[in-house]
Every structure is written in C-alpha cells, then in structure tokens.
Design a protein around this motif. Structure first.
Motif, PDB file in Angstrom:
ATOM      1  N   LYS A 199       0.910  -1.181   0.001  1.00 50.93           N
ATOM      2  CA  LYS A 199       0.086   0.015  -0.131  1.00 50.93           C
ATOM      3  C   LYS A 199       0.923   1.335  -0.145  1.00 50.93           C
ATOM      4  O   LYS A 199       0.554   2.369  -0.600  1.00 50.93           O
ATOM      5  N   ALA A 200       1.932   1.190   0.886  1.00 53.20           N
ATOM      6  CA  ALA A 200       2.959   2.466   1.049  1.00 53.20           C
ATOM      7  C   ALA A 200       3.560   2.544  -0.391  1.00 53.20           C
ATOM      8  O   ALA A 200       4.097   3.621  -0.703  1.00 53.20           O
ATOM      9  N   GLY A 201       3.872   1.503  -0.983  1.00 54.93           N
ATOM     10  CA  GLY A 201       4.764   1.751  -2.571  1.00 54.93           C
ATOM     11  C   GLY A 201       6.144   1.530  -2.092  1.00 54.93           C
ATOM     12  O   GLY A 201       7.008   2.158  -2.377  1.00 54.93           O
ATOM     13  N   LEU A 202       6.378   0.552  -1.218  1.00 58.98           N
ATOM     14  CA  LEU A 202       7.585   0.306  -0.603  1.00 58.98           C
ATOM     15  C   LEU A 202       8.448  -0.581  -1.774  1.00 58.98           C
ATOM     16  O   LEU A 202       7.949  -1.421  -2.168  1.00 58.98           O
ATOM     17  N   VAL A 203       9.653  -0.283  -2.203  1.00 55.62           N
ATOM     18  CA  VAL A 203      10.497  -0.975  -2.853  1.00 55.62           C
ATOM     19  C   VAL A 203      10.813  -2.387  -2.392  1.00 55.62           C
ATOM     20  O   VAL A 203      11.310  -2.210  -1.272  1.00 55.62           O
ATOM     21  N   PRO A 204      10.581  -3.425  -3.259  1.00 57.16           N
ATOM     22  CA  PRO A 204      10.319  -3.588  -4.415  1.00 57.16           C
ATOM     23  C   PRO A 204       8.915  -3.919  -4.994  1.00 57.16           C
ATOM     24  O   PRO A 204       8.563  -4.352  -6.075  1.00 57.16           O
ATOM     25  N   ALA A 205       7.917  -3.240  -3.739  1.00 59.71           N
ATOM     26  CA  ALA A 205       6.466  -3.780  -4.190  1.00 59.71           C
ATOM     27  C   ALA A 205       5.946  -2.447  -4.524  1.00 59.71           C
ATOM     28  O   ALA A 205       4.731  -2.082  -4.424  1.00 59.71           O
ATOM     29  N   HIS A 206       6.561  -1.434  -5.335  1.00 61.83           N
ATOM     30  CA  HIS A 206       6.191  -0.182  -5.338  1.00 61.83           C
ATOM     31  C   HIS A 206       5.491   0.224  -6.732  1.00 61.83           C
ATOM     32  O   HIS A 206       5.009   1.111  -7.085  1.00 61.83           O
ATOM     33  N   PHE A 207       5.644  -0.976  -7.866  1.00 66.20           N
ATOM     34  CA  PHE A 207       5.917  -0.607  -9.108  1.00 66.20           C
ATOM     35  C   PHE A 207       4.361  -0.208  -9.601  1.00 66.20           C
ATOM     36  O   PHE A 207       4.287   0.361 -10.762  1.00 66.20           O
ATOM     37  N   TRP A 208       3.336  -0.605  -8.860  1.00 65.60           N
ATOM     38  CA  TRP A 208       1.885  -0.109  -9.096  1.00 65.60           C
ATOM     39  C   TRP A 208       1.848   1.475  -9.114  1.00 65.60           C
ATOM     40  O   TRP A 208       1.144   1.884  -9.985  1.00 65.60           O
ATOM     41  N   ALA A 209       2.591   2.005  -8.425  1.00 62.78           N
ATOM     42  CA  ALA A 209       2.258   3.267  -8.036  1.00 62.78           C
ATOM     43  C   ALA A 209       2.447   4.165  -9.291  1.00 62.78           C
ATOM     44  O   ALA A 209       1.771   5.022  -9.648  1.00 62.78           O
ATOM     45  N   PRO A 210       3.680   4.237  -9.849  1.00 64.99           N
ATOM     46  CA  PRO A 210       4.129   5.172 -10.949  1.00 64.99           C
ATOM     47  C   PRO A 210       3.210   4.867 -12.192  1.00 64.99           C
ATOM     48  O   PRO A 210       2.889   5.626 -13.197  1.00 64.99           O
TER      49      PRO A 210
END
Lengths: 573, 226, 98, 480
Positions: A199-210
């Motif tokens: 949910k926070a967009g922490l790397v490496p689970a971030h790529f949905w955000a951009p």
C-alpha cells in the motif's frame, strides 16, 4: 458526540448508494464533512462499541488517529469537491462517484477503527474500491495499471488478512496494544510489513504506483498518494510491536528496505518526465523514509514516543502536500492562457514543492525537525548523512517536477477536467485547493516552535548549487539529457518482470523440448503401454471425472475411506 | 471410455463393501429386537383402521405419505414440462377392443374393493390407485389417445386432488385445534377413507397420465383426437 | 432366523448388483434399471427386518416404509423415462452416448 | 384455533403448488401469493425460535418414535430464513423471466421444490428425510430441464440419476440404523447410538449418498452442466439452495446423530475432499469460458469451504470457540446462498441481453445493465470473502480457530481458494469497465434487477455487518 464517528463512516457509504444518479454529482464533495468535524470535536480515548456489527466494532480516536482523521477527512473533502466539479461532464462519472465514496468510507473506517476486523474491513474496502478509480478512464494504459494495482493490492490484503487473524488468534484480543504484540512470531511481522508495504509503495512492491497515479483521474491520484498510502503508516504504527521490545534484526531489515526505497525511487524519479510519475516516485521515497524511522524505533524502543509523534507529523505534512501537488496539477492550464488565476496556481505549486523538499518556513522543515532526534540518537552516524543526501535528491526531484510543469504537454484526458478548454473553470476546486495550500503554509507556525522553522536551509542550498549548472546546461544544450529521460520507463520493475516471465516461459519451453527429445523413444513405448492399459489420456481433465465408471469408482473409494477412517481410528473416550 | 482397471477394481471394492454390509446387518438384526412393532401394533386400535400397515401409512406416518403423493405429482408435472405426448397407439382390433371393454370396468370395480379392503386387510390407496392407473393404461394400449382421462381442466384438478385433500384435511384439523394431520377421536376412520379416496383417484389419474407422457391438451383438441 | 438372513442377504446382494450395474454400464436406461434393482434390494432388506417369527405379527413400520419407497421409486423412474424419451425424440438416436 | 407454523411452512407451498397446477392461467399471481405467504410463515417461525428457543410439532399427536414430527432450532431456522428469502427473490425474478408457457410448468414445480426445502430443514425423521430428498431431487431435475435444450435435458437426467443413487445409498444406511435401533427419529437415535460397525457403516452409506447430492469433489461432475444449462432462476435456486440442503443434512447428522460415533480421521476425509473442491472448483471457474459455468464451478469451490469446517469442528473443544466456529459455518452457507443466487440472477439478465454468456464478449451487455453488473460485483465481494461480507467473517473465525488448533494447512487451502476466487471474479468484472456510455437509468427492469441486487447486497453487506442476531439464533438451537 462520539456518534459522529459512525456517522462519518456511514455517510459516504450511504451516499454511494445514490451517487450513480447524475443528480447526485455533489455527493463526493459533502460526504467527508462529518469526518472532518469529528476530527475536531470527538474527545480522545472514548470508545464507541457496536457489538452487533461484524465481530464487534469499536470506534474511537487517540492522539495519533486524530491527526490522521484530520488530514484524511480534509483531503477527501477537497478531493471530493474537485471530483464532483471536474467530472460533471463525464458520462461514466456516476460509477466514479460510487467507488470514490466507497473508498472514502473504507479509509475513514480504518482510521477510526480500534479493532482488527473493522480496520481490515476499511482497508480492504478502500483498496478494492480504488481499483475502479484507477481503471476509470478505461484506456489500455489504465486497464494495465489497474490490473497490476489489483494483483498487488489483493496480495497485500491477503497477507494482511492472515497477519491480522494470526494476531487475533495469538493474542486472543480484537484490540491489542503494543504490549500484546510484543510476543508476535516473526512471520506475522513479515506479513505486516509486506501487507502495508504494498500500500505504501515500498520497493520492490512499489511499481503499481508510477503506473496507477498517472492513469487515474487526478482526484483519485491525489487520494491514492495523499490519504490512502498513509494508511500503511498507520497500520505499521498499530501492528508492529513498537516501543515495547527491541527487535534489532527486523529493525535493521526495515532500515535497509527504507534506504533502498529512498535512493532507488529518487534516482528513477529524476529520470522521469511526466510530473505525475515524478510525484509517484517521490511518494515511494517517502515511504522509504517512514520505514527507515520505524526500523530505528524497532532497534531502540525508547525512541518510540518521539518517533511516533514525528512520524505522524511527517505523515500529515506529506499527505497534505502530496495531495495538494496532485490537485494543483489538475488545475493547471496551458501557458498561453492569460488567466491570472494560473499565476496563483503556479505559485501554490511552487510553495508545495518547496514544502515537499523541506524548505525553510514550510511544513517540510518542521516535519524533518520532528524526526531529527531519532537520526541523531542512533549509533549509526552515516545514517544521518544518507538521509541528508536523500533530502538533497528530493529537492532536486522537486526542481525537476517544477521544470516538467512547463515541459510536459497538457493533454485532454477523458477522465479529467479538460485543461485545454478555456471556457471551463473550476471555481470551487480552486477555492478548496487554496485553503489546502493555506493550511500547508501555516502548518509550521501552528505545530512547531520557531527553532524548527529553518531546519533544512543548508540542504536546499546544496541542492540549488547542484541544480543550477544542470538546468543551465539543459537550457543551452537541448537534448543533453534526453537519453536519460526514457532510460527507465514508469513502473520500472514491471518491465524486467515481464521480461523475466517471457524468459521463464521460453527457457521452460526449451527445457521441455529438450526433455521431450531425450524421452522421445522411451516415451512412445510408455505411451503405447499406457494406452493399452489405461485407455487414452483425457484432454479435458474434467472429462475423466464425468466418465461414470471413474466417478463411480472414486465414489466407492470415498465410501470405503469413510468406513476405514471410522473403523481404524481408536475412538476417543 | 472406462479404463480397464476400473472395471476390475469396481467389483472388488463392491464385494468388500458388501461383506461389511452383511456383517453389519447381521449384527443389527441380532440386536434389533422388536423395534417399533410392539408400539405400533399396540396403537393400531386407536388409529381408526384395523390394518396395521394402513395405520402406519395414513395415521402414524401420514406426513410421509402426504409427501409421497407430492412426489408423484412432481413426477407428473415434470413429465408434462418435457413437451407433448408421443402419438397414440393404433386402435385395437375388435377382439382386443372387446376384451378391453370387459377388463376396464373390472379394474375399476377392483379399485373400489382394494380401497375399501385397505382398512382391515392388505390393500389401500396405492394398490387401488395402481389398478385405476392400469385401467387407463389398458385403454391407451387399445388406442385411446387420452387413456380415458378427462380434458385438461378436470385432469389437472384430479391429479392434484390427493395432495389437496390430504393437506387441506391436515390444515383444517390444525385450525380446529387438533394439530396438523391429527385426527380427532371417532373421525379417524372416515377421514382416512376420505383422504384415501382422493389419493386413489389422483394416483390412478397420475399413473395413466404419466404413461401417456406429455402435456395435457385442452379439451377440444383431445376430444377430436379420440 | 435363517430365512430372515437369506432374505436380508439377497437384498444386500441386489443392492450391490444394482450399484455395480449403475456404475459400469453406460446406457442410461440400464442405469435406471440398476437404480430400481438397488431400490428392490433396499426394500427387500427392510421387509426382511419386519419378520418377527412365525407366531408374532410382522412389524408394520418397515412395510409402510417400503410402500412409500416403492411409490417414490416409481415416480422417479417415470420422470427419468420421460427425460430419456425426450432425448430420444430430439435426436432420434438413443441417449446412451452420454 | 391453533397455528402450527412448522406444518404451515411445508403446507403453504404445497397448497400453492396444488392451486397453480389446477389453474395454470393464474400461475404467476397465485404462485407469487403462495411465495409471499410461505416466506412470511417461515419468518414468523424463525422470529419465534429466535426469541423463545426451538419448537417441535408432532403430527398426528403420536410423537416419536411412532409418529413423525418437525422441529425448528437455530440451525434449521437459519437455513430456513436464508432459503425462503432467496426463494422469494427468485420467485419475483421468475415472475417476469419466463414466457407464458414456461410459466405454467415453472410455478408448480418451483413451489413443490420449496416445500421440499422447508420440509428438509425442519425434518427430524430419517425416513421422512429420504422422501423429502426425493421430492427435492425430482422437482430440481424437472426444473433444471425447463429450458428445454438437449444439453439441459441430458445434464438434468444425469443429475436425476446421480441423485437417485445418492438417495438409495442413504436409504440403505437408514435401513441399517432402523434394524439395529428400531427408530427413525434423529433425537431419539442420538441417545442410543453407540460406536460400532453398524453405526459406522450406516454413517458411511448415508454420508456418501449425501456427498453425491452435495456435489462434493470429486462427485461434483454432474453439477456444472446441470446448473449452467438451467434457466437463470432455477440455476440460482439449485446452486444456492438445493446443494446447500444436502450439506445442511450432513452437518445436521454430524452434529445431532453421529456425534458419539465419529472421530478426527473421518473429519479429515471430509476436509480433504473439501480442500480438493476449493482448489479444483476455483481453478475450473478461472478457466471457464461461460459466465454461468463459472458460477457453477464456483459453487463447487464454495461447497468445499463448508466441508473444510468439519476437521476444525472436531479439533475444537466444546465451548464458546466451537459455537463460534459453527456459527461461522452457518454464516458461510447463508452468505453463499444469497451471493450465488444474486450472481446467477444477474448473470441470467446479462445472458438474456447479450444472447450468450461468453465472458470475453460480455463487455457491452455489462455496460447496458449497470445494476446487474453491480449485483455481480457485490456477489463477487461475498464469493471472494472480502469484508464486510459474511464470508469474510466466517473465514476470519475459521482461520483463527485453525491457527489456534495448529491446523495451518487448512488456512493455506482457504487462502489459495480466496486468491483464485478473486482472480475469477475480477476476470468477469474487468470486462465491465470499458468506456461505453452508461445509461442514466440505473435499473432497467425493476422486477428482475432488484431481486438480484438485493440478494447480492444482503450477501455483501447485511450478513457481515449484522451477524450478531445469527449468533443469538444459533444459541437457541444446536448450541444451547
């Protein structure tokens, strides 16, 4: 008075029932108002219990959640008014309003919920409803962004679900406090980090955000980045054992994750040219900062009170500023438009960008100041330096953002208010945005002492020293940085992930082919044997089940299994 | 396509199950004792009929029988829902026709006897209904496209008569304060005969109609067909 | 006693034969007959239970159950036959291929 | 004047069936009237049980063991309320779904099915249950074939035969129990039943017969074609209620009759089959090309969750935790009933509008029917188990208990099923979000869209948010 809390949650939920009608265009604008009032008038510590809802719902506010409720409700109110006004011409606006209100209700519920089940209910409602917001525009890009958002969200929610059930079964309580959480096994902590990390967009689970931020309509992007991503921080504050036990291993891991997120996101962000993508990477880097501070608290539990207060202040600042930046983007018009209000919009955006960079006399400065004691106290001297370098990079990122305001083309997007249409104005959106910018502007003078006002001036100075020659060079040699601009596409990791999948499939196929070649001769013999003895292999696996004899035999075997299970097991007395 | 090994395995598994079944039934039969026999036989005099089986069917376990008549109705309705009937048989030859003219009235007479006998001896609504149905089947075999059944309206009414009377008696008794299907003392015999008569008619009609298969046609067309 | 066992045992045998036939024989009509054989087996067993010796009157309850069961089985058979007939009529071929 | 609501809950639909059979031209009006009357009766009955505890009525005044009675306790009433509300919604929907000729056939069979359902939930007598099961099976198969296509007739003939096989096996078990204990009443039998070959064999026979009817994996092979080819309102009733009735019976016998006989291994057999159903059913649903087939496979999967509850029930010691677990199972069954019925009703509308139900080509029809699409979405929320649906609460309690008892592998199965469910639901919903103009009229046809929407809404919001009365209700019955 406490009854304002359920009302605050229920109002958007109830309004979502009628929001599909064109006549209900105003609903998103008003739905968050009770929550906003509640943030000011509800006494702290009082808990309203509604035992007949879910597994017993408990609502209340404490020091932390009051601020969360304030900025969440305020952002949703501002975003709601913007959405109401901007989408009036959109034929699919009804759908948007319904899911906007559902996400709002979920977000408010999770902030005021005191028990695990209600918290999760709010969290999941918010996450799933936002899927509809991300894909609202229905182009290929938004559908793709939505798909990736949905997969990650579901994985995160599942992880969180298991984590919360484990907490409930471990602790035996629906409202655990930090002391109850002290004995949690490592797996639960990992699940909590993963669940909220997405949910926070922490790397490496971030790529949905951009991918999602540019795809969603501007009001939705503002809510995703401003209000919703902050729920992760709230979750960590709630469900990590902060302040009671020292967990140096987990703390170190979090610090490491935080540093990776910060530097990775800032570097990739600097190479982007779409202002919304830049803002997305800025959010990811801030998530890194949050996790870093949480890691410090996990290593040294004595810092928890100071650290929590600092984080909450930082979250408030970041939510308002990030939401404001996105909403401001939506108010931008092309330069050739001689409208005077555009000057003010640009001025507001500059102010917000400076605040995001932590410039003196802004909310950013006081937020940084609030976190300073933590960085000073830890044994790792280099951490402060690393954070400082990150701050310089953030400033550069904001300069880059302001730069793209002019360079990135403003195109008409079906979900948004058409920026190229000179006749369209959004007076209400402008007004509430002005209020938001005003609040950000006075924040330092409300929340902090004058000592904090000038915290970051040196960093800003360093950044400008670096940025100036770069900007100068870019102006004189157009195209100098162009090769860098598209070096990393938005959603960075998605690309290698897809390549990885293709590579896996390809190599798997190759391996199978080789295996098949190797096995060819024995296989033909085997096949012949199987055909001879077992009949042809069914193409549809269900076909063999539909065959009466196979099904019948299976049924008889189950009958025998039941009998054997009954007969062979020694009966319990 | 059945795998060969399944064909071998199925009898083996079944024999194993069979062995267990025989063993279990032997145990059960040895330990079973009188079961419900004594209780049931003791209560037969109170049931309004002297045939114990009829007492069980129409008094002690009347609710089962009600549902069973409903099952029969369901089957008929299901058959009707599957479309029109098959074409009628060829008209019977004079000899067969003559025999049918003899047999059908006899069957109907025996129906009445069966129904009456059920109160004290083997017999009752189902046996009687089966005979009545047989009369219809005989007619159909002789070439009667409607198997002697009335037109649609009356056919529909007759086919539901059993369930209707059974349920209505139950509900009315309940409304009168006796409880669902609880016959008041002294009335049991007559109520049972009333229900059985209705059920016999329904069962006979249902069996004959089920034999024909297909939806009932409305009266004019069915008359012109015969 | 032995008579009762013989009756009961043959009931079980019928039940098993029916089950076997239901499972291994693809034609639906055979399955329907198999079901009826199974039913006959169960009813046989139930009737055998009713026997309480030559002198005592039989237990009427199993008899009544069997009567009810027979009617239910007849109804089900009738409906299933109508289904089969419908399939036949639609295609002119037998419904065995299922 | 005495009103026996138990008898009326069965008698009203039965009388309704009689009346609509006799006067087919008024089938719709009279049918709807009986539907309303039946639902009201069941609701009043349930309210009584909720307030005052379980009630029993002995027909003929003989009482067990000689006579037959009906009994309403918390468990049966919970299922009764669910099925009657679902059935009422289906009735309203069916009122305008069928053509005039189909209507004549639908209503009597439908009311017979309804009385069988009510009778089954209230029954206390093992043989009476057999008759009720047959009534249910026959009417269900006949209704399933109403669409008249060859596929539907073939699938429902198969269903009918499998159901008969199940009933016969069940009846053999009943005969065994009668021969040993000489009674048929569940309550009386439970007092005398003891572990031993007779009870074990009877249990194995009765359960394996019921598994066929409950479409438990791998005996589910008849369900997808039968449910996918039936007319939409019938699919809804078959998937939501009829298979659920078989599960209810397994649960009822498990709790009330075989409790002294069973053990953890047999529960594990049930749980394993359930786990197989969850994974196989979800996977097949994900691969399904047609919307109704997807829903049918989803039913297979959802039935699996219900059977996973048995090993958890056995592992949990009696007490509050076990009561909660049991309530969770009932809540799961109820939620699935509402959700699946809503899903099928909405799918039927989409199918009717589009002329087909191939998932990949449904975008336009979904856009034209926002209310139906929304109903599918809401039902999907419940099928996945997202909060605040009842499924979510049920899964929460089941997983919590599983973790407390250290049975984590069931948790893995439940979570895997949840992920797969999310995948297949969103595969459907994804097609609804393209940019075609959404009509301003949200509801196009109130008679058909509102029932679907209401059912889905109940499953997604009401059951989860207001689950407390269910707990109270279950305290009145099997738990008390």
């Amino acid at each position: 008075m406490i009854w304002l809390l359920p009302l605050a949650v229920a109002l958007p939920l109830l309004l979502s029932g009628v929001a599909a009608r064109p006549a209900a265009w105003w609903t998103p604008g008003l739905a968050a108002l009770p929550a906003l009032v509640a943030a000011f008038v509800i006494p702290l510590g009082e808990i309203l219990s509604l035992p007949w809802i879910l597994l017993g719902m408990h609502l209340g506010l404490d020091e932390t959640t009051r601020l969360f409720l304030f900025f969440t409700a305020f952002l949703w109110a501002v975003g709601g008014i913007t959405a109401s006004e901007a989408l009036r011409q959109d034929p699919a606006a009804g759908r948007f309003r319904v899911f906007f209100l559902l996400a709002m209700s979920g977000n408010l519920l999770l902030v005021v919920a005191q028990d695990l089940v209600s918290f999760y209910t709010g969290f999941a409602m918010m996450g799933i409803a936002s899927y509809a917001l991300v894909i609202h525009e229905g182009h290929r890009a938004s559908l793709r962004a939505g798909k990736i958002y949905l997969i990650l969200t579901l994985v995160g929610e599942l992880a969180l679900f298991v984590a919360l059930v484990l907490i409930a079964s471990q602790v035996g309580l629906m409202m655990p406090d930090a002391a109850d959480l002290a004995t949690l096994p490592g797996g639960v902590i990992a699940l909590v980090i993963l669940g909220f990390g997405i949910k926070a967009g922490l790397v490496p689970a971030h790529f949905w955000a951009p991918l999602a931020y540019p795809a969603a309509p501007i009001a939705a992007a503002a809510m995703l980045s401003g209000a919703m991503s902050k729920t992760a921080l709230l979750g960590w504050l709630r469900f990590l054992p902060l302040g009671d036990v020292a967990l140096p291993a987990w703390g170190t891991l979090l610090i490491f994750l935080g540093l990776v997120s910060m530097f990775y996101a800032l570097t990739v962000g600097l190479l982007q040219s779409n202002p919304r993508v830049i803002l997305a990477y800025s959010s990811i880097s801030k998530a890194g900062l949050f996790v870093l501070v949480l890691g410090i608290i996990l290593i040294d539990p004595r810092l928890a009170p100071v650290g929590t207060a600092g984080l909450v202040l930082y979250a408030t600042h970041h939510a308002l500023v990030k939401g404001g930046l996105f909403l401001g983007l939506g108010l931008r018009r092309p330069d050739r438009d001689p409208d005077r209000t555009q000057v003010w919009v640009l001025a507001g955006l500059v102010l917000l960008a400076v605040a995001m960079a932590g410039g003196p006399l802004t909310s950013g400065a006081i937020a940084k100041d609030a976190l300073k004691p933590l960085l000073n106290l830890t044994d790792w001297g280099w951490l402060e330096t690393a954070v400082m370098i990150a701050a310089v990079l953030t400033t550069l990122l904001m300069i880059r953002f302001l730069f793209t305001l002019w360079s990135f083309p403003l195109a008409a997007r079906p979900g948004d208010h058409d920026p190229l249409d000179p006749s369209s104005t959004q007076p209400a959106s402008l007004a509430v945005w002005a209020v938001l910018v005003g609040i950000v502007a006075i924040m330092p003078f409300v929340f902090a002492t004058p000592g904090a006002w000038l915290t970051n001036w040196n960093i800003l100075l360093i950044a400008f020293v670096i940025a100036w020659p770069l900007l100068d060079a870019a102006r004189h040699h157009r195209g100098l940085f162009r090769p860098l601009q598209h070096a990393v596409p938005p959603g960075d990791l998605v690309v290698p992930l897809r390549a990885l999948r293709i590579a896996l499939v390809w190599s798997g196929r190759q391996a199978l082919r080789r295996l098949a070649r190797g096995l060819a001769r024995p296989q033909t013999r085997l096949t012949a044997w199987i055909v001879q003895w077992f009949g042809p292999a069914p193409a549809d696996p269900e076909r063999s089940l539909r065959d009466w004899a196979t099904a019948g035999l299976l049924w008889l075997v189950i009958l025998v299994a039941l009998l054997l299970a009954l007969v062979l097991t020694v009966q319990n007395p | 396509m059945t795998p060969a090994w399944a064909k071998v395995l199925i009898p083996i598994v079944l024999i194993a199950i069979g062995a267990v079944l025989v063993w279990a039934f032997s145990l059960a039969a040895l330990e079973g004792g009188d079961r419900l026999a004594l209780i049931a036989l003791e209560r037969v005099p109170e049931s309004g009929v002297s045939n114990p089986i009829t007492s069980v069917l129409l008094n002690f376990r009347a609710y089962d029988t009600l549902l069973e008549v409903a099952v029969l109705l369901t089957a008929l309705l299901g058959i009707w829902s599957l479309g029109p009937a098959a074409p009628a048989f060829q008209p019977a030859s004079p000899i067969l026709g003559g025999m049918i003219a003899w047999v059908v009235p006899l069957l109907i007479l025996s129906t009445g006897y069966m129904l009456w006998a059920g109160g004290h001896a083997p017999g009752g609504a189902f046996q009687a209904g089966a005979l009545l149905g047989a009369a219809g089947v005989t007619l159909a075999l002789g070439g009667d496209a409607s198997a002697g059944l009335p037109g649609e309206t009356r056919l529909r009414f007759l086919s539901v008569l059993g369930v209707l009377v059974f349920t209505a008696v139950g509900v009315i008794l309940m409304a009168l304060g006796y409880g669902f299907l609880t016959y008041p003392e002294g009335y049991a015999k007559w109520l049972i005969i009333f229900i059985e008569t209705a059920a016999t008619l329904s069962i006979g009609v249902t069996l004959a109609a089920a034999y024909l298969g297909g939806e009932p046609r409305d009266e004019r067309t069915s008359r012109s067909a015969t | 006693m032995i008579t009762q066992f013989l009756y009961g045992g043959s009931g079980i045998l019928l039940f098993l034969l029916g089950t076997w036939s239901f499972i291994v024989h693809p034609p639906l009509i055979r399955k329907l007959i198999a079901i009826n054989v199974m039913g006959a087996g169960v009813f046989h067993t139930l009737v055998a239970l009713a026997y309480r010796g030559l002198t005592a009157p039989a237990d009427p309850v199993p008899h009544a159950l069997v009567l009810t069961g027979i009617v239910v089985a007849v109804s089900a058979t009738a409906l299933a036959l109508a289904f089969g007939q419908r399939l036949d009529r639609d295609h002119g071929s037998s419904a065995d291929d299922d | 004047m005495m009103i026996d609501l138990l008898a009326l809950a069965v008698a009203f639909p039965l009388l309704g069936a009689v009346v609509v059979t006799a006067t087919p031209s008024h089938a719709r009006g009279l049918g709807l009237a009986s539907a309303v009357l039946t639902t009201l009766t069941s609701l009043v009955l349930s309210l009584g049980v909720w307030r005052d505890g379980s009630v029993r009525s002995d027909f003929g005044g003989w009482g067990a063991p000689l006579g037959i009675g009906l009994q309403a306790d918390g468990l049966s009433v919970a299922m009764l309320v669910m099925s009657n509300l679902v059935a009422l919604a289906v009735s309203v929907y069916a009122g305008s779904y069928f053509s005039a000729t189909a209507r004549r056939h639908f209503w009597p069979l439908w009311l017979l099915l309804w009385s069988a359902l009510n009778g089954l939930f209230l029954a206390t007598d093992l043989f009476n249950l057999y008759v009720t099961l047959e009534l249910l099976g026959l009417s269900a198969a006949a209704l399933g074939a109403l669409s008249g296509t060859r596929a539907a007739v073939a699938a429902n003939l198969r269903y009918l035969l499998v159901g008969l096989l199940g009933s016969m096996t069940y009846l053999m078990g009943v005969a065994l129990l009668y021969s040993r204990y000489g009674m048929l009443d569940i309550g009386l039998l439970a007092e005398v039943i003891e572990p031993g070959l007779v009870a074990w064999t009877a249990m194995a026979l009765m359960f394996s017969g019921l598994f066929l009817k409950a479409a438990l994996f791998p005996m589910h092979f008849w369900l997808p074609p039968a449910h996918a080819n039936a007319p939409a309102p019938v699919s809804a009733a078959l998937s939501a209620l009829v298979v659920k009735a078989a599960f209810y019976l397994v649960l009822r016998l498990w709790l009330d009759l075989f409790d002294p006989v069973l053990n953890a291994s047999v529960a594990n057999v049930l749980g394993l089959l359930g786990a197989g159903a969850v994974i196989w059913g979800s996977w097949r649903a994900l691969r399904a090309e047609r919307l109704k087939l997807l829903a049918a496979y989803s039913t297979v999967a959802q039935m699996g969750y219900l059977f996973i509850a048995f090993p958890l029930l056995v592992a949990t010691p009696p007490g509050l935790a076990r009561d909660n677990l049991l309530a969770a199972v009932v809540l799961l069954a109820m939620t699935h009933g509402f959700a699946k019925a809503g899903f099928f009703l909405a799918a039927g509308l989409v199918q009717k509008t589009a002329g087909h139900d191939r998932i990949n080509e449904l975008g336009g029809a979904a856009q034209a029917l926002p209310a139906a699409t929304f109903a599918i979405g809401l039902a999907g929320v419940a099928l996945i188990g997202l909060p605040p649906s009842g499924t979510f609460l049920a899964k929460w309690i089941m997983i919590e208990q599983a973790m407390i008892q250290g049975l984590w592998w069931w948790v893995v199965v439940i979570m895997l099923g949840t992920l797969l469910a999310a995948a297949y639901i969103f595969r459907v919903l994804g097609h609804a979000f393209n940019r075609e103009p959404t009509p301003y009229r949200f509801v196009n046809d109130a008679r058909t869209e509102i029932p679907a929407l209401l059912l889905a809404f109940i499953s997604a919001f009401v059951l989860g948010l207001i689950a407390q009365p269910l707990w109270t209700l279950l305290d009145q019955g099997v738990l008390g």
